[in-house]
Motif scaffolding. Structure first.
Motif, PDB file in Angstrom:
ATOM      1  N   PHE A  30       0.872  -1.167   0.000  1.00  0.00           N
ATOM      2  CA  PHE A  30       0.000   0.000   0.000  1.00  0.00           C
ATOM      3  C   PHE A  30       0.906   1.213   0.000  1.00  0.00           C
ATOM      4  O   PHE A  30       1.456   1.560   1.033  1.00  0.00           O
ATOM      5  N   PHE A  33       4.196   1.079   1.962  1.00  0.00           N
ATOM      6  CA  PHE A  33       4.061   0.118   3.058  1.00  0.00           C
ATOM      7  C   PHE A  33       3.791  -1.285   2.523  1.00  0.00           C
ATOM      8  O   PHE A  33       2.912  -1.480   1.693  1.00  0.00           O
ATOM      9  N   SER A  55      -2.304  -8.259  15.497  1.00  0.00           N
ATOM     10  CA  SER A  55      -3.044  -7.236  14.768  1.00  0.00           C
ATOM     11  C   SER A  55      -2.136  -6.533  13.762  1.00  0.00           C
ATOM     12  O   SER A  55      -0.993  -6.211  14.073  1.00  0.00           O
ATOM     13  N   GLY A  56      -2.653  -6.351  12.557  1.00  0.00           N
ATOM     14  CA  GLY A  56      -1.911  -5.600  11.546  1.00  0.00           C
ATOM     15  C   GLY A  56      -0.814  -6.380  10.846  1.00  0.00           C
ATOM     16  O   GLY A  56      -0.007  -5.798  10.134  1.00  0.00           O
ATOM     17  N   CYS A  57      -0.799  -7.721  10.988  1.00  0.00           N
ATOM     18  CA  CYS A  57       0.300  -8.471  10.382  1.00  0.00           C
ATOM     19  C   CYS A  57      -0.017  -8.845   8.940  1.00  0.00           C
ATOM     20  O   CYS A  57       0.808  -9.433   8.250  1.00  0.00           O
ATOM     21  N   GLY A  58      -1.219  -8.540   8.451  1.00  0.00           N
ATOM     22  CA  GLY A  58      -1.502  -8.778   7.040  1.00  0.00           C
ATOM     23  C   GLY A  58      -2.432  -9.941   6.762  1.00  0.00           C
ATOM     24  O   GLY A  58      -2.600 -10.344   5.608  1.00  0.00           O
ATOM     25  N   LYS A  59      -3.078 -10.473   7.788  1.00  0.00           N
ATOM     26  CA  LYS A  59      -3.968 -11.623   7.583  1.00  0.00           C
ATOM     27  C   LYS A  59      -5.138 -11.265   6.681  1.00  0.00           C
ATOM     28  O   LYS A  59      -5.411 -11.943   5.691  1.00  0.00           O
ATOM     29  N   THR A  60      -5.832 -10.165   7.048  1.00  0.00           N
ATOM     30  CA  THR A  60      -6.995  -9.762   6.257  1.00  0.00           C
ATOM     31  C   THR A  60      -6.586  -9.443   4.830  1.00  0.00           C
ATOM     32  O   THR A  60      -7.275  -9.810   3.870  1.00  0.00           O
ATOM     33  N   THR A  61      -5.460  -8.772   4.677  1.00  0.00           N
ATOM     34  CA  THR A  61      -4.993  -8.416   3.341  1.00  0.00           C
ATOM     35  C   THR A  61      -4.795  -9.670   2.493  1.00  0.00           C
ATOM     36  O   THR A  61      -5.228  -9.722   1.336  1.00  0.00           O
TER      37      THR A  61
END
Ligand SMILES: Nc1ncnc2c1ncn2[C@@H]1O[C@H](COP(=O)(O)OP(=O)(O)OP(=O)(O)O)[C@@H](O)[C@H]1O
Ligand SMILES: [Mg+2]
Lengths: 380, 283
Positions: A30, A33, A55-61
Motif C-alpha cells: 500500500f 508500506f 493485529s496488523g500483520c496482514g492476515k486480512t490483506t
C-alpha cells in the motif's frame, strides 16, 4: 514390504498431492508500506487452514487477495489449477464470510441467503429449496422473514455463514468468524464450523488472532508476523516444535532460557545457561555449532514442581514460589529463581486439596525440573 | 440554585422570543384588516382572499414549484453520480481537481455565481442561439449547478460512512459492479438521496439572488415576487403569503419528525425482540 503411507488426513505430506490453492510469491504494497511480503502458501483440498497472527500483520490483506478484492503487487494465485490472479471477485469460485458479517440490511434473512444463487441464474424453485436447506442447517428457519437488525449477534453470524456456504464455493474464506461472539457461543460455533466443513468438504481458510481457536479448528496453521509466514504446520507441530521464539511466545506461553551449545551429539544437545548456572539436556540432535547462542523453550505445563529435590541431573532449577493461582482444573505458579527471573509453571489439579491448602504454597522453596524430551532449542 | 435556573430560564425565553416573536407578529398582522400594515384595524381574512385572487402570485408560485421540482430531481441525479465517483472510484486522475470544482459553488458568493451564469447564458445565446429567452430554463440550470454541489456532499459523506464491505459482499456473491450499484448501493443510499432531494428543493424555493440574475422578462419566482413587492413598503397580502409558507413548512417538519420517531421506535422494539428471544433459545 514397503507400504504406501496413508496421507488422506495429511495431504501436505504427500509428495504426489497437488495443492488446491497455490499462493506464489505474493507481495502486496500500500504505497510504500508492505502489508504482505513475498508469501508462498499451498493449501490442500478439504483443509481447514488458519492464518494466525497479531493485529496488523496482514492476515486480512492476504484473505482479501484470495477473494479478489485486492490485486497483489507481485505474485500469482491459483485455485483448483486455474490461475486466479486477475479474475474479479464475482467470477472466483470463492466466497467470503466477512468479519462484520456484511449482511444486507434492506433484505430479509431469506433474501440475503438467496442473493448469491439469484446471481447464478438458477430457477426460483431450486433457489427456494437450497435456501431452506441451508437455513435449516444453521437452525435459522424460524427467522427467515426477519431483517438482519432483528437478529442477535449469534444469529447474524449464522446468516453470514449460510449466505457464504449456499453457493457451495470451492473455498470459503472466513475473517475472524467468531470474533464477535462470547466464549460459550464461540466454542459451540467452533464445533459447528468443523462439522459443517466436514460434511460439505469445502476448503476453509480462516483468519484469527485467537491462538486457542486456531489450535481447536485447524488442520494446519500459518503463523504470520509483519507480512510474512514465520511457521506453517499442524497445531501440534506449532505448539510442540516452534521454530522461532516468536512462534513459541505467540502460541501459548513459554519459559525461555538463553544459553550456549556446549555439546552437540547425534541424538542430543547440551546447553549451558550461565545466567541461571544451569545445564540443559535436550534429547533431539541439531546441526548447530558448539558455542552458538540458543534459547531453550519449555512450556509451563511440562515443568515439574516439587518441594523435594529430584535426583541430581540436568534440566533443574531452584526458586521460591511468588504467586499461586488456582484456576479450578489446574493451578499456576510463578517461581522466582535466584537470579530474579520468573518461571511459569502450570500443574493439573488431579486430587482435591484439603480446605485452604495447596501442595506447594506461597514462599515455598521449590525444585523445578523437566524431561529431556520436553524442551526445544531455538536459534532465532 | 434558584438564581441559576432563573437565569437559564430568562436566557431561554429571550432566545425563543428572538426566534419566534417576528413570526408570530407576521402571522398576527396577516389577519389585520387595515391596509397599512403597522396599524391595527381588526381581525379579517381579507388579504388571504386578495392573495388567492391574484394571478401574479399563482403564476410565481407555479413557476417556483416547477423549477424546484426539476432542480431537485436533476441535482439529485447528478449529485449521486458525482458522490459515487468521489467516494468509490478510488484515486482516479484529476480527482483533486474534481473535488475542488464540485465544492466551489458551496463557498462562492451567490452574486458571483449568478453573474457568471448570466454571462454564460448571454454568450451562449449569441453564439448558438440558445437559450434564446431567459426564464424557467435558465433559472433551473442555474439552480442545478449549485444544488448539485450540496447533494454531492451529502451523498459522498453517506457513502464514506457506509461500510464498503456490503458492496464487496455482493460482488463476492457474484454481482458485477453495476448490479452491486442497483442492488446494494442505491437502495442503501435512498435516505441520503431523499435528504438531498429535499435540500435541493428548498434551496431552489429559497433562492432570490441567482434567480434574479438569470431570469428574464415575465419570469418571476415566488421570492422574486415577494421581494419586488416588499421593496415598495410592507404589504398585508405578502404577510398572508408568508403565513401560508410558515404553516406549510411547520406541517412538513412535524410529519418528518413523526416518521423518524416511529422508525426509531420500531427499531428499538425489534432489538428488544431479538434480545429476549436470545435468552430463550440460547443463541
Ligand atoms: N487499503 C489500505 N491502505 C493502506 N494500508 C492498508 C490498507 N489495508 C491494510 N493496510 C495496512 O496493512 C497492514 C495489514 O492489515 P491487515 O488488515 O491485513 O491486518 P490484519 O492482520 O488483518 O490485522 P487485524 O488482526 O487487526 O485485523 C496494516 O498495517 C494496515 O494498516
Ligand atoms: Mg483483519
Amino acid at each position: 514390504m514397503a507400504q504406501q503411507p496413508d496421507y488422506s488426513d495429511r495431504p501436505w505430506l504427500d509428495p504426489n498431492a497437488t495443492p488446491f490453492i497455490r499462493v506464489q510469491a505474493i507481495t502486496k504494497k500500500f504505497g510504500p508500506f508492505t502489508a504482505v511480503d513475498n508469501v508462498d502458501l499451498d493449501i490442500y483440498r478439504g483443509e481447514l487452514f488458519c492464518l494466525l497472527g497479531g493485529s496488523g500483520c496482514g492476515k486480512t490483506t492476504l484473505l482479501r487477495i484470495l477473494a479478489g478484492f485486492e490485486t497483489p503487487t507481485i505474485g500469482t494465485i491459483s485455485i483448483d489449477g486455474a490461475d486466479m490472479t486477475s479474475v474479479p471477485p464475482y467470477e472466483r469460485p470463492v466466497n467470503m464470510m466477512f468479519q462484520s458479517y456484511a449482511l444486507f440490511p434492506h433484505m430479509t434473512v431469506e433474501r440475503n441467503v438467496a442473493y448469491g444463487l439469484e446471481r447464478d441464474g438458477i430457477a426460483k424453485a431450486e433457489i427456494a429449496a437450497q435456501v431452506n436447506d441451508m437455513l435449516s442447517m444453521v437452525e435459522l428457519t424460524p427467522f427467515a422473514k426477519r431483517k438482519p437488525h432483528q437478529l442477535s449477534g449469534g444469529q447474524r453470524q449464522r446468516v453470514a455463514l449460510a449466505r457464504a456456504l449456499v453457493k457451495r464455493p470451492k473455498v470459503l474464506l472466513l475473517d475472524e468468524p467468531l470474533g464477535a461472539l462470547d466464549k460459550r457461543l464461540r466454542e459451540q460455533t467452533q464445533y459447528e464450523l468443523m462439522n459443517i466443513q466436514d460434511r460439505l468438504g469445502i476448503t476453509f481458510v480462516v483468519v484469527t488472532h485467537d491462538q486457542e481457536e486456531a489450535m481447536t479448528l485447524s488442520t494446519r496453521i500459518a503463523v504470520m508476523d509483519v507480512g510474512r509466514f514465520v511457521q506453517i504446520g499442524t497445531p501440534t507441530e506449532i505448539y510442540e516444535f516452534p521454530e522461532t521464539r516468536f512462534v513459541a511466545d505467540f502460541i501459548g506461553s513459554t519459559n525461555m532460557f538463553e544459553g550456549r551449545i556446549t555439546e552437540n551429539g547425534a541424538d542430543h544437545v547440551r546447553v549451558r545457561a550461565e545466567e541461571y548456572e544451569a545445564d540443559f539436556y535436550i534429547d533431539h540432535g541439531m546441526s548447530i555449532k558448539e558455542g552458538t547462542k540458543v534459547w531453550v523453550a519449555v512450556r509451563p505445563e511440562k515443568v515439574e514442581i516439587s518441594k523435594t529435590a529430584p535426583p541430581f541431573g540436568p534440566n533443574q532449577l531452584k526458586g521460591v514460589v511468588r504467586d499461586v493461582g488456582y484456576l479450578g482444573n489446574f493451578s499456576t505458579y510463578r517461581v522466582q529463581l535466584s537470579n530474579t527471573r520468573i518461571v511459569a509453571v502450570t500443574h493439573p489439579n488431579q486430587r482435591r486439596p484439603a480446605r485452604g491448602e495447596h501442595e506447594v504454597d506461597w514462599d515455598d522453596e521449590v525444585h523445578l525440573s523437566w524431561a529431556a524430551s520436553s524442551a526445544v532449542v531455538l536459534t532465532k | 440554585m434558584g438564581k441559576r435556573t432563573t437565569f437559564q430560564f430568562s436566557v431561554l425565553c429571550f432566545g425563543m422570543a428572538f426566534l419566534y416573536v417576528p413570526m408570530v407578529l407576521l402571522i398576527v398582522y396577516s389577519f389585520n384588516y387595515s391596509k397599512i400594515v403597522p396599524v391595527w384595524g381588526g381581525w379579517s381574512t381579507r388579504w388571504y382572499t386578495v392573495l388567492f385572487e391574484s394571478e401574479e402570485v399563482w403564476a410565481a408560485l407555479t413557476l417556483s414549484l416547477k423549477i424546484a421540482l426539476m432542480n431537485a430531481t436533476f441535482a439529485t441525479l447528478l449529485g449521486v453520480l458525482a458522490g459515487i465517483a468521489l467516494a468509490r472510484f478510488g484515486r482516479f486522475r484529476g480527482r483533486t481537481l474534481f473535488t475542488g470544482m464540485i465544492s466551489a459553488p458551496l463557498v462562492m458568493p451567490e452574486v458571483i455565481t449568478g453573474l457568471s451564469l448570466l454571462l454564460l447564458f448571454i454568450t451562449l445565446g449569441d453564439l448558438i442561439g440558445w437559450p434564446g429567452e431567459r426564464g424557467i430554463t435558465t433559472i433551473t440550470i442555474a439552480h442545478i449547478t449549485f444544488s448539485m454541489a450540496y447533494v454531492t456532499v451529502i451523498i459522498q459523506s453517506r457513502l464514506t460512512g457506509m461500510a464498503q464491505d456490503l458492496e464487496e459482499a455482493a460482488m463476492d456473491l457474484g454481482s458485477k459492479p453495476f448490479r452491486v450499484l442497483t442492488d446494494i448501493t442505491l437502495p442503501l443510499l435512498a435516505p441520503g438521496m431523499l435528504a438531498g432531494w429535499l435540500l435541493a428543493f428548498t434551496l431552489s424555493l429559497d433562492d432570490l439572488v441567482i434567480a434574479s440574475f438569470v431570469s428574464g422578462p415575465g419570469a418571476n419566482t415566488l421570492p422574486m415576487l415577494i421581494y419586488s413587492r416588499v421593496r415598495l413598503g410592507l404589504r398585508p397580502d405578502i404577510n398572508a403569503l408568508a403565513t401560508i409558507i410558515i404553516v406549510v413548512v411547520a406541517i412538513g417538519v412535524c410529519i418528518a419528525g413523526w416518521l423518524l420517531f416511529r422508525q426509531q421506535r420500531q427499531r428499538e422494539r425489534d432489538m428488544q425482540m431479538a434480545a429476549t428471544e436470545n435468552l430463550k433459545t440460547g443463541y
